[in-house]
Design an enzyme around this catalytic site. Structure first.
Site, PDB file in Angstrom:
ATOM      1  N   ASN A 174     -15.311  48.996  -8.877  1.00  0.00           N
ATOM      2  CA  ASN A 174     -16.699  48.568  -8.726  1.00  0.00           C
ATOM      3  C   ASN A 174     -17.351  48.567 -10.112  1.00  0.00           C
ATOM      4  O   ASN A 174     -17.617  49.624 -10.672  1.00  0.00           O
ATOM      5  CB  ASN A 174     -17.423  49.544  -7.779  1.00  0.00           C
ATOM      6  CG  ASN A 174     -18.897  49.231  -7.639  1.00  0.00           C
ATOM      7  OD1 ASN A 174     -19.365  48.185  -8.073  1.00  0.00           O
ATOM      8  ND2 ASN A 174     -19.640  50.146  -7.026  1.00  0.00           N
ATOM      9  N   PHE A 175     -17.594  47.356 -10.646  1.00  0.00           N
ATOM     10  CA  PHE A 175     -18.159  47.260 -12.002  1.00  0.00           C
ATOM     11  C   PHE A 175     -19.652  47.582 -12.031  1.00  0.00           C
ATOM     12  O   PHE A 175     -20.220  47.768 -13.092  1.00  0.00           O
ATOM     13  CB  PHE A 175     -17.960  45.847 -12.563  1.00  0.00           C
ATOM     14  CG  PHE A 175     -16.537  45.511 -12.979  1.00  0.00           C
ATOM     15  CD1 PHE A 175     -15.507  46.422 -12.856  1.00  0.00           C
ATOM     16  CD2 PHE A 175     -16.242  44.264 -13.525  1.00  0.00           C
ATOM     17  CE1 PHE A 175     -14.203  46.102 -13.253  1.00  0.00           C
ATOM     18  CE2 PHE A 175     -14.952  43.942 -13.928  1.00  0.00           C
ATOM     19  CZ  PHE A 175     -13.938  44.848 -13.784  1.00  0.00           C
ATOM     20  N   LYS A 176     -20.304  47.546 -10.878  1.00  0.00           N
ATOM     21  CA  LYS A 176     -21.768  47.737 -10.814  1.00  0.00           C
ATOM     22  C   LYS A 176     -22.454  46.744 -11.765  1.00  0.00           C
ATOM     23  O   LYS A 176     -22.112  45.576 -11.758  1.00  0.00           O
ATOM     24  CB  LYS A 176     -22.121  49.188 -11.130  1.00  0.00           C
ATOM     25  CG  LYS A 176     -21.304  50.168 -10.284  1.00  0.00           C
ATOM     26  CD  LYS A 176     -21.730  51.580 -10.460  1.00  0.00           C
ATOM     27  CE  LYS A 176     -20.811  52.478  -9.625  1.00  0.00           C
ATOM     28  NZ  LYS A 176     -21.210  53.870  -9.667  1.00  0.00           N
TER      29      LYS A 176
ATOM     30  N   SER B 151     -15.904  59.815  -9.346  1.00  0.00           N
ATOM     31  CA  SER B 151     -15.287  60.335 -10.571  1.00  0.00           C
ATOM     32  C   SER B 151     -13.763  60.361 -10.523  1.00  0.00           C
ATOM     33  O   SER B 151     -13.133  61.289 -11.044  1.00  0.00           O
ATOM     34  CB  SER B 151     -15.860  61.723 -10.902  1.00  0.00           C
ATOM     35  OG  SER B 151     -17.239  61.624 -11.167  1.00  0.00           O
TER      36      SER B 151
ATOM     37  N   HIS C 206     -23.119  50.941  -0.241  1.00  0.00           N
ATOM     38  CA  HIS C 206     -22.949  51.827  -1.402  1.00  0.00           C
ATOM     39  C   HIS C 206     -24.195  52.696  -1.573  1.00  0.00           C
ATOM     40  O   HIS C 206     -25.326  52.223  -1.393  1.00  0.00           O
ATOM     41  CB  HIS C 206     -22.684  51.001  -2.664  1.00  0.00           C
ATOM     42  CG  HIS C 206     -22.197  51.851  -3.797  1.00  0.00           C
ATOM     43  ND1 HIS C 206     -23.042  52.622  -4.550  1.00  0.00           N
ATOM     44  CD2 HIS C 206     -20.952  52.096  -4.259  1.00  0.00           C
ATOM     45  CE1 HIS C 206     -22.333  53.294  -5.457  1.00  0.00           C
ATOM     46  NE2 HIS C 206     -21.056  52.991  -5.302  1.00  0.00           N
TER      47      HIS C 206
ATOM     48  N   GLU D  81     -17.608  58.464  -0.347  1.00  0.00           N
ATOM     49  CA  GLU D  81     -18.027  58.715  -1.719  1.00  0.00           C
ATOM     50  C   GLU D  81     -19.179  59.716  -1.747  1.00  0.00           C
ATOM     51  O   GLU D  81     -20.349  59.324  -1.580  1.00  0.00           O
ATOM     52  CB  GLU D  81     -18.523  57.422  -2.368  1.00  0.00           C
ATOM     53  CG  GLU D  81     -17.499  56.313  -2.397  1.00  0.00           C
ATOM     54  CD  GLU D  81     -17.852  55.306  -3.477  1.00  0.00           C
ATOM     55  OE1 GLU D  81     -17.092  55.215  -4.439  1.00  0.00           O
ATOM     56  OE2 GLU D  81     -18.889  54.656  -3.370  1.00  0.00           O
TER      57      GLU D  81
ATOM     58  N   GLU E  37     -25.767  53.689  -4.093  1.00  0.00           N
ATOM     59  CA  GLU E  37     -26.780  53.226  -5.053  1.00  0.00           C
ATOM     60  C   GLU E  37     -27.696  52.190  -4.412  1.00  0.00           C
ATOM     61  O   GLU E  37     -28.892  52.140  -4.712  1.00  0.00           O
ATOM     62  CB  GLU E  37     -26.092  52.678  -6.319  1.00  0.00           C
ATOM     63  CG  GLU E  37     -25.530  53.828  -7.148  1.00  0.00           C
ATOM     64  CD  GLU E  37     -24.386  53.462  -8.061  1.00  0.00           C
ATOM     65  OE1 GLU E  37     -24.071  52.269  -8.206  1.00  0.00           O
ATOM     66  OE2 GLU E  37     -23.779  54.395  -8.623  1.00  0.00           O
TER      67      GLU E  37
ATOM     68  N   GLY F 130     -20.243  59.054 -10.675  1.00  0.00           N
ATOM     69  CA  GLY F 130     -20.719  58.893 -12.047  1.00  0.00           C
ATOM     70  C   GLY F 130     -21.084  60.196 -12.734  1.00  0.00           C
ATOM     71  O   GLY F 130     -21.716  60.193 -13.786  1.00  0.00           O
TER      72      GLY F 130
END
Ligand code: PEP
Length: 229
Positions: free
Chosen positions: A6-8, A193, A88, A157, A90, A163
């Site tokens: 996942n590059f975000k 992580s 997700h 997650e 975020e 992160g």
């Protein structure tokens, strides 16, 4: 094993292209049973070829229409994209996506035959409240989600591990995956992580079918090191 990157909000269209060209070469002789997914930012979506699947980090549940700033089915279909991340943490936290919104997206993209990586995860205060609190919290994120969908992959997650450099322990992952498994029967990823230094111990855990990787996937050497670990 499933390895998802996942590059975000990282990488450009150009750097994604370079990354995927390198990855395609590296994956030419990957284990056939392994699957690799890449979720670049929306501006880098395109029709790439290689031993991997490119998916969208997000999309609006519509064919097209007046939804400023969003992309819909039509924009994904242009590139043959049939895979999406939904739920997700975020997006739940920063973009204020509540369970109802997440369910609407899930139901829409399921109806259009997408492969869905559906993310769930608890905040630190819930983890600190104990296993029962964790189970209640995570299972509430299954509300409205059709867990029998054959193209569903679930990613556990823990938010406090995303992160932060601090992965959940082997015991925490094993017990949470066992609890989730007793409630559904789809591939189950761990995310939070994951990096070259811990990939082997995480993929060796009973009940882990793969990983969803953020930071450590941004460098193609680091991500391929994990795939071939
Ligand atoms: C993620 O956000 O999906 C993730 C797992 O991030 P990181 O690997 O950076 O913890």
């Amino acid at each position: 094993m499933i390895y998802a990157a996942n590059f975000k909000t990282n990488h450009t269209r150009q750097s994604t292209k370079t990354y995927l060209e390198t990855l395609a070469q590296k994956l030419a002789d990957k284990r056939t049973e392994d699957r690799v997914f890449i979720f670049p930012p929306a501006t880098a979506l395109d029709s790439y070829s290689g031993n991997f699947t490119v998916g969208a980090q997000n999309a609006y549940p519509t064919q097209n229409g007046a939804f400023t700033g969003e992309i819909g089915l039509e924009q994904l279909e242009e590139f043959g994209i049939k895979t999406i991340l939904i739920g997700h943490s975020e997006r739940r936290e920063y973009l204020k996506e509540d369970q109802e919104t997440v369910v609407t997206k899930y139901t829409y993209f399921m109806a259009h035959g997408f492969e869905i990586i559906y993310c769930i995860g608890e905040p630190l205060e819930v983890r600190e409240a104990g296993e029962k609190a964790v189970a209640d919290y995570l299972l509430s994120q299954f509300e409205g989600i059709d867990l029998s969908y054959e193209k569903l992959i679930v990613a556990y997650e823990p938010i406090w591990a995303i992160g932060t450099g601090r992965s959940a322990t082997v015991e925490e992952i094993a017990s949470t995956h066992a609890m989730l498994r007793s409630n559904m029967d789809r591939p189950l990823l761990y995310g939070g992580s994951v990096k070259p230094a811990n990939i082997k111990e995480i993929t060796a855990i009973n009940g882990v079918d793969g990983v969803l990787v953020g930071s450590a996937s941004l460098d193609v050497e680091s991500f391929s090191e994990m795939i071939f670990a």
